[in-house]
Design an enzyme around this catalytic site. Structure first.
Site, mmCIF file in Angstrom:
data_model
loop_
_atom_site.group_PDB
_atom_site.id
_atom_site.type_symbol
_atom_site.label_atom_id
_atom_site.label_comp_id
_atom_site.label_asym_id
_atom_site.label_seq_id
_atom_site.Cartn_x
_atom_site.Cartn_y
_atom_site.Cartn_z
ATOM 1 N N HIS A 5 -3.520 -5.593 1.141
ATOM 2 C CA HIS A 5 -2.649 -5.925 2.366
ATOM 3 C C HIS A 5 -2.608 -7.359 2.624
ATOM 4 O O HIS A 5 -3.304 -7.891 3.195
ATOM 5 C CB HIS A 5 -3.438 -5.026 3.105
ATOM 6 C CG HIS A 5 -3.117 -3.694 3.284
ATOM 7 N ND1 HIS A 5 -2.270 -2.783 4.087
ATOM 8 C CD2 HIS A 5 -3.900 -2.530 2.716
ATOM 9 C CE1 HIS A 5 -2.415 -1.656 4.106
ATOM 10 N NE2 HIS A 5 -3.491 -1.572 3.032
ATOM 11 N N CYS A 21 1.036 -1.078 0.001
ATOM 12 C CA CYS A 21 -0.078 -0.111 -0.074
ATOM 13 C C CYS A 21 0.768 1.481 0.042
ATOM 14 O O CYS A 21 1.572 1.592 -1.001
ATOM 15 C CB CYS A 21 -1.129 0.009 1.118
ATOM 16 S SG CYS A 21 -2.252 1.060 0.924
ATOM 17 N N GLU A 24 -0.816 -8.539 4.677
ATOM 18 C CA GLU A 24 -0.700 -8.689 6.278
ATOM 19 C C GLU A 24 -1.969 -8.762 6.987
ATOM 20 O O GLU A 24 -2.032 -9.293 8.178
ATOM 21 C CB GLU A 24 0.438 -7.562 7.000
ATOM 22 C CG GLU A 24 -0.175 -6.407 7.215
ATOM 23 C CD GLU A 24 -0.365 -5.542 5.931
ATOM 24 O OE1 GLU A 24 -0.523 -5.795 4.861
ATOM 25 O OE2 GLU A 24 -0.681 -4.348 6.080
#
Lengths: 88, 240
Positions: free
Chosen positions: B209, B92, B211
């Site tokens: 994302h 991002c 994560e």
């Protein structure tokens, strides 16, 4: 001296903000608006009396930080005393 | 056969980063990594195997997303690490920073719809030439969240043609069934590009994302596959 750095998206690059502003102007009745491009203007006080130097510093700053050469073009100019007074 | 040591992961923290802890947790849970948080004003990374530039709003996204962060002292070390072939993952805002720094090609425009978009998307893996996708099949579809206002990636036509010829498009936005087009692209990015790599393949950036999709408790585990792929790649390379 006051350096003006104008940063605009390059001609071929789609400008979502400009398009939204154009749409808003159309809704307000400005039917003659054909196109809007949104950009940025930086007004930078540079501690020098040399116009050539002021312009050169402006170009350097634009290349290094103020504009992204992948998507943006820039123009550097000096603010004149008359222009600084504003216009109505 | 010796037991490989835990991978060392450096997570760079800029003023305004807000996914740095998420990235650290994902690195620990998916890689059992030894994680070091590296401040923007540090000049050493601590000999990592992987550097993550996390999501967030570095320097308030002022001027352009990532434009100020690229001049942070730590970025010289990140560039040197990348030049030596070190694995770098920009997520991002981290992707935006890598583009601004010239470590990845192209640039980010405002989302085509002008809105900040926060939702799950589907990504199709387009290239296996990065450490993060080497252990994933080309064509696999992964679900991950996005949360950004400036994810409309673009590049000059000639640059993009060269990138495609060099297999530098790593992820594309698709529908759940893996097809391109329609409403699958959330931000107007050129040719549905969601993630890319550099010529060498060691520097990767993506808007979604991984994560935030690295643990079932977060609602998905597809993001963990990128980190697991990195672990597999690293073992295959016999990193001491």
């Amino acid at each position: 001296m006051t350096v003006l750095v104008k940063v605009m998206l390059k001609g071929g690059v789609l400008d979502p903000q400009g398009k939204a502003i154009a749409d808003a102007l159309h809704r307000l009745g400005y039917t003659s608006v054909a196109d809007v491009r949104a950009g940025k203007l930086f007004r930078i006080e540079v501690d020098t009396a040399d116009p050539g130097h002021a312009r050169e510093v402006g170009r350097e700053m634009a290349r290094q930080l103020l504009a992204n050469p992948v998507i943006e073009d820039f123009e550097v100019s000096l603010e004149t005393a008359a222009a600084a007074g504003g216009s109505r | 056969m010796s037991t490989a040591r835990a991978p060392r992961v450096a997570v760079v923290v800029f003023p305004g980063s807000n996914c740095d802890e998420d990235a650290a947790v994902a690195a620990r849970t998916t890689l059992a990594a030894d994680v070091r948080m590296v401040r923007y004003d540090e000049r050493t990374l601590g000999d990592p195997d992987l550097v993550i530039l996390p999501g967030g709003f570095s320097y308030g996204d002022y001027l352009r997303s990532g434009a100020m962060a690229r001049f942070s002292p730590v970025m010289e070390s990140v560039a040197a690490f990348a030049a030596q072939g070190g694995a770098v993952l920009g997520i991002c805002n981290g992707f935006q920073i890598l583009c601004e720094a010239g470590l990845l090609p192209g640039a980010m425009l405002r989302n085509a719809g002008l809105r900040f978009v926060c939702r799950d998307v589907w990504l199709r893996v387009e290239s296996k030439r990065t450490p993060f996708t080497l252990a994933i099949n080309r064509g696999d579809v992964l679900r991950m969240p996005i949360a950004h206002g400036d994810g409309n990636w673009t590049a000059d036509p000639d640059v993009f043609a060269e990138m495609k010829a060099r297999d530098q498009v790593v992820f594309r936005y698709v529908s759940a069934d893996g097809t391109q087009g329609g409403a699958a692209n959330p931000n107007g990015a050129l040719d549905d590009v969601a993630g890319i790599c550099n010529v060498e393949g060691n520097v990767v950036g993506l808007m979604p994302h991984p994560e935030r999709a690295s643990d079932a408790v977060l609602g998905g585990t597809d993001g963990a596959r990128l980190f697991k792929s990195f672990a597999t790649t690293r073992l295959a390379m016999q990193v001491p």
